[in-house]
Design a protein around this motif. Structure first.
Motif, PDB file in Angstrom:
ATOM      1  N   ALA A  93       0.827  -1.211   0.000  1.00 23.92           N
ATOM      2  CA  ALA A  93       0.000   0.000   0.000  1.00 23.92           C
ATOM      3  C   ALA A  93       0.857   1.254   0.000  1.00 23.92           C
ATOM      4  CB  ALA A  93      -0.935  -0.004   1.209  1.00 23.92           C
ATOM      5  N   GLN A  94       1.998   1.256   0.702  1.00 20.61           N
ATOM      6  CA  GLN A  94       2.873   2.429   0.730  1.00 20.61           C
ATOM      7  C   GLN A  94       3.486   2.707  -0.634  1.00 20.61           C
ATOM      8  OE1 GLN A  94       5.642   1.754   3.928  1.00 20.61           O
ATOM      9  NE2 GLN A  94       4.298   2.737   5.424  1.00 20.61           N
ATOM     10  N   LEU A  95       3.613   1.685  -1.446  1.00 20.16           N
ATOM     11  CA  LEU A  95       4.148   1.886  -2.793  1.00 20.16           C
ATOM     12  C   LEU A  95       3.161   2.650  -3.685  1.00 20.16           C
ATOM     13  CD1 LEU A  95       5.775  -1.602  -3.458  1.00 20.16           C
ATOM     14  CD2 LEU A  95       6.941   0.530  -2.863  1.00 20.16           C
ATOM     15  N   PHE A  96       1.860   2.458  -3.436  1.00 21.66           N
ATOM     16  CA  PHE A  96       0.861   3.054  -4.311  1.00 21.66           C
ATOM     17  C   PHE A  96       0.182   4.304  -3.746  1.00 21.66           C
ATOM     18  CE2 PHE A  96       1.000  -1.406  -5.652  1.00 21.66           C
ATOM     19  CZ  PHE A  96       1.299  -1.225  -6.992  1.00 21.66           C
ATOM     20  N   ASP A 126       0.318  10.426   3.305  1.00 20.52           N
ATOM     21  CA  ASP A 126      -0.955   9.929   3.825  1.00 20.52           C
ATOM     22  C   ASP A 126      -0.773   8.536   4.447  1.00 20.52           C
ATOM     23  OD1 ASP A 126      -3.597   9.861   4.451  1.00 20.52           O
ATOM     24  OD2 ASP A 126      -4.305   9.497   2.411  1.00 20.52           O
ATOM     25  N   THR A 127      -0.217   8.499   5.656  1.00 18.14           N
ATOM     26  CA  THR A 127       0.034   7.225   6.327  1.00 18.14           C
ATOM     27  C   THR A 127      -1.195   6.692   7.056  1.00 18.14           C
ATOM     28  OG1 THR A 127       0.847   8.388   8.270  1.00 18.14           O
ATOM     29  CG2 THR A 127       2.485   7.679   6.634  1.00 18.14           C
ATOM     30  N   THR A 128      -2.227   7.527   7.241  1.00 17.52           N
ATOM     31  CA  THR A 128      -3.445   7.082   7.928  1.00 17.52           C
ATOM     32  C   THR A 128      -4.144   5.984   7.125  1.00 17.52           C
ATOM     33  OG1 THR A 128      -3.709   9.323   8.786  1.00 17.52           O
ATOM     34  CG2 THR A 128      -5.604   7.856   8.938  1.00 17.52           C
ATOM     35  N   ILE A 129      -4.246   6.162   5.819  1.00 18.44           N
ATOM     36  CA  ILE A 129      -4.903   5.164   4.975  1.00 18.44           C
ATOM     37  C   ILE A 129      -4.122   3.852   5.008  1.00 18.44           C
ATOM     38  CG2 ILE A 129      -5.529   4.576   2.603  1.00 18.44           C
ATOM     39  CD1 ILE A 129      -6.132   7.522   2.153  1.00 18.44           C
TER      40      ILE A 129
END
Length: 163
Positions: A24-27, A32-35
């Motif tokens: 998810a962090q790649l995309f 926005d680390t909450t998502i």
């Protein structure tokens, strides 16, 4: 069916959550680390809760299978069921009961219970018939008027069969 230990479930769920977090962090934008955290938390909780939901549903299914109506082999060798028939008119004969229940399936036996001392019918009896016919007769004849009386039709219990 054996279950893995809950500790193993938590470890697997944590690994899956970590993998999804990295993907998810790649995309997602780095700001926005909450998502990303919510995705990881949802994946982790889903991995932990899913085996317990599966176990609960399997237990519930086995209880449902255990409470199904008992069947047995009739004299003709087909699956049958014995029905209790209550509130029968005292003057009714076995032939009348066979005719009534025979509309819904193959009746193999009718036993009208009599008082041992007087020989008079007690107003209830047992009808043995094929399982599908018994289910249909139970649905159609319970609480139905028959010769001025309201019939009570139930699945007979084993201890009642011996009477």
């Amino acid at each position: 069916m054996t279950r893995a230990s809950s500790g193993l479930h938590i470890v697997v769920a944590a690994i899956v959550a970590a993998v999804f977090t990295i993907i998810a962090q790649l995309f997602v934008d780095s700001a926005d680390t909450t998502i990303v955290s919510l995705i990881a938390l949802g994946t982790f909780l889903g991995g932990v809760v899913t085996p317990y939901i599966n176990f609960y549903l399997a237990q519930r299914k086995s209880k449902t299978a255990a409470t199904q109506q008992p069947t047995h082999k009739t004299k003709k060798g087909v699956d049958g069921r014995t029905l209790y028939v209550g509130n029968l008119p005292f003057k009714v004969s076995e032939e009348d009961v066979i005719a009534l229940f025979g509309r819904y399936g193959d009746v193999t036996d009718v036993r009208l219970v009599k008082d041992r001392r007087t020989g008079r019918k007690k107003g209830y009896g047992f009808v043995e018939m094929d399982a599908t016919g018994a289910d249909l007769a139970l649905a159609k004849l319970n609480d139905r008027d028959f010769e001025g009386r309201t019939l009570k039709v139930r699945t007979a219990h084993a201890e009642q069969d011996d009477e």
